[in-house]
Design a protein around this motif. Structure first.
Motif, PDB file in Angstrom:
ATOM      1  N   GLY A 183       0.808  -1.112   0.151  1.00 44.27           N
ATOM      2  CA  GLY A 183       0.020   0.047   0.028  1.00 44.27           C
ATOM      3  C   GLY A 183       0.847   1.279  -0.159  1.00 44.27           C
ATOM      4  O   GLY A 183       1.990   1.293  -0.180  1.00 44.27           O
ATOM      5  N   THR A 184      -0.003   2.360   0.103  1.00 45.67           N
ATOM      6  CA  THR A 184       0.839   3.616   0.208  1.00 45.67           C
ATOM      7  C   THR A 184       0.769   4.388   1.401  1.00 45.67           C
ATOM      8  O   THR A 184       1.406   5.597   1.440  1.00 45.67           O
ATOM      9  N   ALA A 185       0.324   4.019   2.520  1.00 48.55           N
ATOM     10  CA  ALA A 185      -0.099   4.650   3.527  1.00 48.55           C
ATOM     11  C   ALA A 185       1.197   4.672   4.628  1.00 48.55           C
ATOM     12  O   ALA A 185       1.419   5.883   5.478  1.00 48.55           O
ATOM     13  N   GLY A 186       2.028   3.496   4.628  1.00 45.69           N
ATOM     14  CA  GLY A 186       3.251   3.417   5.325  1.00 45.69           C
ATOM     15  C   GLY A 186       3.008   2.312   6.560  1.00 45.69           C
ATOM     16  O   GLY A 186       2.385   2.520   7.189  1.00 45.69           O
ATOM     17  N   ILE A 187       3.908   1.501   6.142  1.00 46.86           N
ATOM     18  CA  ILE A 187       3.593   0.419   7.374  1.00 46.86           C
ATOM     19  C   ILE A 187       5.091   0.150   8.051  1.00 46.86           C
ATOM     20  O   ILE A 187       6.086   0.525   7.670  1.00 46.86           O
ATOM     21  N   ALA A 188       5.070  -0.179   9.190  1.00 46.71           N
ATOM     22  CA  ALA A 188       6.084  -0.531  10.029  1.00 46.71           C
ATOM     23  C   ALA A 188       6.925  -1.876   9.681  1.00 46.71           C
ATOM     24  O   ALA A 188       6.422  -2.640   9.375  1.00 46.71           O
ATOM     25  N   ALA A 189       8.267  -1.479   9.454  1.00 50.13           N
ATOM     26  CA  ALA A 189       9.079  -2.563   8.857  1.00 50.13           C
ATOM     27  C   ALA A 189      10.117  -2.584   9.705  1.00 50.13           C
ATOM     28  O   ALA A 189      10.874  -1.397  10.213  1.00 50.13           O
ATOM     29  N   VAL A 190      10.983  -3.812  10.036  1.00 51.30           N
ATOM     30  CA  VAL A 190      11.827  -3.922  10.861  1.00 51.30           C
ATOM     31  C   VAL A 190      13.238  -4.835  10.261  1.00 51.30           C
ATOM     32  O   VAL A 190      12.767  -5.837   9.629  1.00 51.30           O
ATOM     33  N   ASP A 191      14.349  -4.574  10.715  1.00 53.02           N
ATOM     34  CA  ASP A 191      15.497  -5.445  10.264  1.00 53.02           C
ATOM     35  C   ASP A 191      15.553  -6.440  11.106  1.00 53.02           C
ATOM     36  O   ASP A 191      15.503  -6.405  12.475  1.00 53.02           O
ATOM     37  N   VAL A 192      15.496  -7.773  10.520  1.00 52.75           N
ATOM     38  CA  VAL A 192      15.929  -8.823  11.445  1.00 52.75           C
ATOM     39  C   VAL A 192      16.904  -8.833  12.578  1.00 52.75           C
ATOM     40  O   VAL A 192      16.703  -9.486  13.681  1.00 52.75           O
ATOM     41  N   ARG A 193      17.731  -8.170  12.092  1.00 55.37           N
ATOM     42  CA  ARG A 193      19.070  -8.113  13.172  1.00 55.37           C
ATOM     43  C   ARG A 193      18.628  -7.290  14.294  1.00 55.37           C
ATOM     44  O   ARG A 193      19.228  -7.532  15.427  1.00 55.37           O
ATOM     45  N   ASP A 194      17.701  -6.141  14.270  1.00 58.60           N
ATOM     46  CA  ASP A 194      17.412  -5.643  15.212  1.00 58.60           C
ATOM     47  C   ASP A 194      16.426  -6.609  16.058  1.00 58.60           C
ATOM     48  O   ASP A 194      16.656  -6.262  17.302  1.00 58.60           O
ATOM     49  N   ILE A 195      15.424  -7.123  15.625  1.00 63.37           N
ATOM     50  CA  ILE A 195      14.705  -8.164  16.551  1.00 63.37           C
ATOM     51  C   ILE A 195      15.471  -9.142  17.234  1.00 63.37           C
ATOM     52  O   ILE A 195      15.523  -9.440  18.385  1.00 63.37           O
ATOM     53  N   ALA A 196      16.668  -9.789  16.299  1.00 63.39           N
ATOM     54  CA  ALA A 196      17.630 -10.620  16.991  1.00 63.39           C
ATOM     55  C   ALA A 196      18.146  -9.990  18.602  1.00 63.39           C
ATOM     56  O   ALA A 196      18.340 -10.516  19.305  1.00 63.39           O
ATOM     57  N   GLU A 197      18.525  -8.507  18.119  1.00 56.47           N
ATOM     58  CA  GLU A 197      19.289  -8.021  19.399  1.00 56.47           C
ATOM     59  C   GLU A 197      18.501  -7.876  20.440  1.00 56.47           C
ATOM     60  O   GLU A 197      18.834  -8.038  21.384  1.00 56.47           O
ATOM     61  N   VAL A 198      17.199  -7.311  20.191  1.00 59.72           N
ATOM     62  CA  VAL A 198      16.242  -7.004  21.351  1.00 59.72           C
ATOM     63  C   VAL A 198      16.025  -8.551  21.913  1.00 59.72           C
ATOM     64  O   VAL A 198      15.702  -8.616  23.270  1.00 59.72           O
ATOM     65  N   ALA A 199      15.766  -9.754  21.342  1.00 62.26           N
ATOM     66  CA  ALA A 199      15.719 -10.979  21.770  1.00 62.26           C
ATOM     67  C   ALA A 199      16.569 -11.184  22.795  1.00 62.26           C
ATOM     68  O   ALA A 199      16.621 -11.599  24.027  1.00 62.26           O
ATOM     69  N   ALA A 200      17.950 -11.266  22.352  1.00 57.99           N
ATOM     70  CA  ALA A 200      19.063 -11.463  23.047  1.00 57.99           C
ATOM     71  C   ALA A 200      19.192 -10.634  24.267  1.00 57.99           C
ATOM     72  O   ALA A 200      19.346 -11.091  25.379  1.00 57.99           O
ATOM     73  N   ILE A 201      18.884  -9.342  24.195  1.00 56.79           N
ATOM     74  CA  ILE A 201      18.985  -8.581  25.486  1.00 56.79           C
ATOM     75  C   ILE A 201      17.834  -8.871  26.415  1.00 56.79           C
ATOM     76  O   ILE A 201      18.275  -8.826  27.708  1.00 56.79           O
TER      77      ILE A 201
END
Ligand SMILES: NC(=O)c1ccc[n+]([C@@H]2O[C@H](COP(=O)([O-])OP(=O)(O)OC[C@H]3O[C@@H](n4cnc5c(N)ncnc54)[C@H](OP(=O)(O)O)[C@@H]3O)[C@@H](O)[C@H]2O)c1
Length: 287
Positions: A160-178
């Motif tokens: 779409g055109t409204a803008g969706i949240a997207a995240v880098d998998v490496r950031d997910i992994a960092e938060v998981a490990a933290i």
């Protein structure tokens, strides 16, 4: 401290394994079959088992302190997740970090979101210390678009055109490990988003610039997208993902500045951007 990782042979789980090792944790991966040599970093233990086989899950948890729980999008996702959670509770694991999804409570008509919402309810109800991660659209999903981008020059994701949240998998992994190696994350639910939202035409323009060719956004005809998807995946998968993308379009999946500020603080650095991922990926493809 030893942490059991489910999905450790996949995208996010693999990155979580690497982040845990960086932080000095011992890691065991639950895998359905012995991973090929080199798939997992040296020193990672493998427990052969299946999330649909409670006996193998319990064996995999013996001698483990904490669990990173990720479930594939499968028809029995909820059963797999509740088996792992119930056994973690029974054997007395000290913490479960669960991979859910952004805005899970606003997409109850999307089967894999509804499964995750039910798992979140169990986590909140039954007393095992937990952290819930709610990531947006994985930036790395678009690494699978090489054929469409470098061939006909289309960006085919109906975001779409409204803008969706997207995240880098490496950031997910960092938060998981933290969350699994530091104190202070019990009972927390973290929305995991990138520095800015992404759109179909915006992504097409970024790829155009970095690949040096015109890329067109194919738009968001959901009937057509689901039909095309059915040629490549099971009908239920095509339906589930269509409902998700249509939900993004109808209800919105955008992130807020508050959410960006919170993940920035958690990571101790700005979350990685879509543009940087495209630059890295385009350079690899060109090489
Ligand atoms: N893609 C997105 O944009 C997005 C956004 C938010 C949330 N999510 C969520 O992220 C999750 C997928 O993450 P991912 O992309 O890292 O997954 P993935 O790369 O597809 O990996 C799935 C993992 O699950 C394992 N697995 C599957 N069935 C199993 C079973 N019965 N027993 C034990 N292990 C099993 C697979 O192991 P094998 O090696 O044995 O196959 C693999 O390691 C889903 O829950 C999805 O809803 C995705």
């Amino acid at each position: 401290m030893k942490i059991l990782v489910t999905g450790g042979t996949g995208n996010v789980g693999g990155a979580v394994v690497r982040e845990l090792l960086k932080r000095g944790a011992e890691v065991r991966v639950l895998a359905r079959k012995q991973p090929e040599a080199g798939k997992l970093p040296a020193g990672v233990e493998v427990a052969i088992g299946d999330l649909l086989d409670p006996v193998s899950v319990e064996q995999a948890m013996l001698g483990v302190d904490k669990l990173f729980l990720l479930n594939a999008v499968v028809t029995d996702e909820l059963t797999q997740a509740l088996i792992a959670y119930g056994i973690a509770k029974r054997v007395g694991l000290k913490h479960v970090t669960y991979l859910s999804v952004f805005k899970v409570d606003q997409f109850r008509d999307v089967p894999h979101f509804a499964s995750k919402l039910a798992v979140e309810s169990a986590l909140r109800e039954f007393g095992v210390p937990y952290t819930i991660l709610r990531p947006g659209y994985y930036i790395q999903n678009d690494a699978t678009l090489k054929g469409a981008l470098t061939g006909p020059g289309v960006y085919p994701m109906p975001i779409g055109t409204a803008g969706i949240a997207a995240v880098d998998v490496r950031d997910i992994a960092e938060v998981a490990a933290i969350s699994l190696t530091e104190d202070g994350h019990e009972g927390q639910t973290y929305d995991l988003v990138g520095p800015s939202t992404i759109t179909g035409p915006g992504n097409a323009a970024i790829w155009s610039k970095l690949l040096g060719k015109e890329i067109k956004y194919t738009g968001h005809n959901f009937d057509q997208w689901e039909e095309q998807m059915r040629a490549r995946a099971a009908g239920w998968t095509a339906y589930d993902l269509r409902m998700m993308f249509q939900g993004y379009f109808d209800r919105g999946f955008g992130s807020t500045e508050t959410e960006v500020a919170r993940i920035t603080k958690l990571l101790g650095h700005a979350p990685r951007s879509y543009e940087d991922f495209v630059a890295e990926t385009a350079a690899i493809w060109k090489a």
